[in-house]
Design an enzyme around this catalytic site. Structure first.
Site, short mmCIF file in Angstrom:
data_model
loop_
_atom_site.label_atom_id
_atom_site.label_comp_id
_atom_site.label_asym_id
_atom_site.label_seq_id
_atom_site.Cartn_x
_atom_site.Cartn_y
_atom_site.Cartn_z
N GLU A 188 0.83 -1.21 0.00
CA GLU A 188 0.00 0.00 0.00
C GLU A 188 0.86 1.27 0.00
O GLU A 188 0.86 2.05 0.95
CB GLU A 188 -0.92 0.02 1.22
CG GLU A 188 -2.01 -1.03 1.17
CD GLU A 188 -2.82 -1.10 2.46
OE1 GLU A 188 -3.89 -1.72 2.44
OE2 GLU A 188 -2.36 -0.54 3.49
N PRO A 189 1.63 1.48 -1.06
CA PRO A 189 2.44 2.70 -1.12
C PRO A 189 1.58 3.91 -1.46
O PRO A 189 0.69 3.84 -2.30
CB PRO A 189 3.43 2.40 -2.25
CG PRO A 189 2.69 1.45 -3.14
CD PRO A 189 1.79 0.64 -2.24
N GLY A 190 1.83 5.00 -0.78
CA GLY A 190 1.17 6.27 -1.12
C GLY A 190 2.21 7.31 -1.39
O GLY A 190 2.42 7.76 -2.52
N CYS A 215 -0.68 33.63 9.76
CA CYS A 215 -0.42 34.36 11.01
C CYS A 215 -0.01 33.40 12.12
O CYS A 215 -0.71 33.24 13.14
CB CYS A 215 -1.65 35.18 11.40
SG CYS A 215 -1.95 36.55 10.28
#
EC number: 4.1.1.20
Length: 435
Positions: A291-293, A363
């Site tokens: 499951e590479p992302g 900010c």
């Protein structure tokens, strides 16, 4: 011209090129901040992964981890490459449906799936639901009974292996919000519940030990533990997993400090370990899923910004401010993540010896995209390009300070295509109601 430094990149007329397209022209055409993906890099990494499995002659799935960056266009590319995908929410399921992605090639993850999400998954015939806890087994059983149907499931286990990575990126150790613990027999108890349920087809076991990992050993240990568990369950319950899903987490290069091996080398080590251990244990070789992302989408992404103000104080590192920041890339503020960058319209110019900070426009004092970088002397209107921003940038983007989320452009073979429009001010208040 190809520049040799921490990141190889192509230039033309002193401009950074992305996928054969001038990055400065992209910035002027679509505005900044802008997220750009080189689609050829996405396809290339997918094919590297596939080649490893095919060279090892094993059944497999390359399942793209959607959470890294999900969009209709992303899922279209995954469909073109015949990839599997994993999703973690109803929103990701819905987006995949809009891309006409085949639902039988979808895994549904998550540690707190709602009834509504489970109904959505089951009704749309999601390929496999990965069960994370006992409450979820009960919820899914309720949904399956109400819909009078069945589904494939896997059990996510915590194998008791800690990845050598950022604390927030560790998910395989015992003390984790994810999965069924092996040592306390939670996983075994969950297996019995699923095997006794005629509405659930127990497809296999899943484990994920973390993210942005540079060492192979943890993956090999987890793979061996999955095989050992499979052999134990085969002996005790006459059950053998059809699939071992070893997750993802393969590290990529973000800065000069990172020295990862090629992601496909992790996979080769995992596959060889599973083959060897399965043979030693005398069990059938299962299909192997990954499951590479990040490793698929991360290196393909670039963030383009326009330089604005600059603050120079004697004896203090200068601040060079850009028109984006933590709203489109929270990782430096959240994880102290490091990135490299160039001035896209001065890509071949020699950097000054005095480093600067790249500050965002939000900010917050912590809105610093890069703490320390040597660049050519900057001027307002210059275009800054950050490398390897494709994972968990736009995916984690916010409207903090009511700034607009950026547009996203895909480039390939010298062509550019807008795939996500820039938000408008009207979009910001579209859901607001007057009091």
């Amino acid at each position: 011209m190809m520049i040799e430094n921490d990141f190889d990149y192509e230039t033309r007329h002193n401009h950074l090129m992305i996928g054969g397209v001038d990055s400065v022209e992209l910035a002027h055409k679509y505005g900044t901040p802008l997220v750009v993906y080189d689609v050829s890099k996405i396809r290339e990494q997918i094919n590297h992964f596939k080649s490893v499995f095919e060279d090892n002659q094993v059944e497999y799935e390359v399942s793209y981890a959607s959470k890294a960056f999900a969009s209709v266009a992303t899922y279209q590319v995954m469909k073109q490459e015949n990839c599997h995908i994993d999703v973690v929410s109803g929103g990701e399921i819905y987006t995949a449906l809009q891309a006409d992605f085949p639902m039988d090639k979808v895994s549904f993850h998550g540690n707190n799936k709602s009834v509504e999400e489970l109904v959505m998954a089951v009704k749309n015939h999601v390929g496999v639901i990965i069960l994370d806890n006992f409450h979820e087994i009960s919820l899914l059983n309720q949904v399956l009974e109400e819909l009078n149907t069945t589904t494939n499931v896997m059990l996510r286990i915590t194998p008791g292996i800690s990845a050598h990575t950022h604390e927030y990126d560790q998910t395989g150790q015992v003390d984790s919000k994810f999965g069924f613990d092996v040592e306390s027999k939670q996983a075994e108890q969950a297996l019995k519940m699923v095997l006794d349920n005629p509405r659930m087809n127990m497809l296999g076991i899943h484990a994920h030990i973390g993210s942005q990992i540079f060492e192979v050993n943890g993956f090999v240990m987890a793979a061996e533990k999955l095989v050992d568990l499979s052999a134990e369950w085969h002996q005790k319950f006459d059950y053998q997993p059809q699939v071992l899903n070893v997750g993802g987490g393969f590290g990529i290069k973000y800065s000069e400090e990172d020295d990862p091996i090629a992601p496909e080398k992790f996979v080769d080590a995992i596959v060889k370990a599973i083959k060897k251990r399965s043979n030693q244990k005398g069990i059938n070789l299962p299909a192997i899923w990954i499951e590479p992302g990040r490793s698929i989408i991360g290196p393909a992404g670039y963030n383009l910004y326009t330089v604005g103000s600059r603050k120079d104080v004697s004896g203090i590192k200068s601040y060079v401010t850009v028109d984006g920041g933590m709203g489109d890339n929270i990782r430096p503020a959240l994880y102290q993540a490091k990135y490299e960058a160039v001035i896209a319209n001065k890509a071949n110019d020699k950097p000054k010896s005095t480093p600067v900070r790249i500050a965002g426009k939000y900010c917050e004092s912590g809105d610093i995209l890069i703490q320390n970088i040597n660049l050519p002397r900057t001027q307002p209107g210059d275009i800054l390009a950050m490398f390897a921003t494709g994972a968990y940038g736009y995916a984690m983007a916010s409207n903090y300070n009511l700034n607009l989320k950026p547009a996203v452009v895909f480039v390939e073979n010298g062509q550019d295509k807008l795939v996500i429009k820039r938000q408008s001010y009207e979009d910001l208040v579209r859901l607001d109601l007057k009091y």
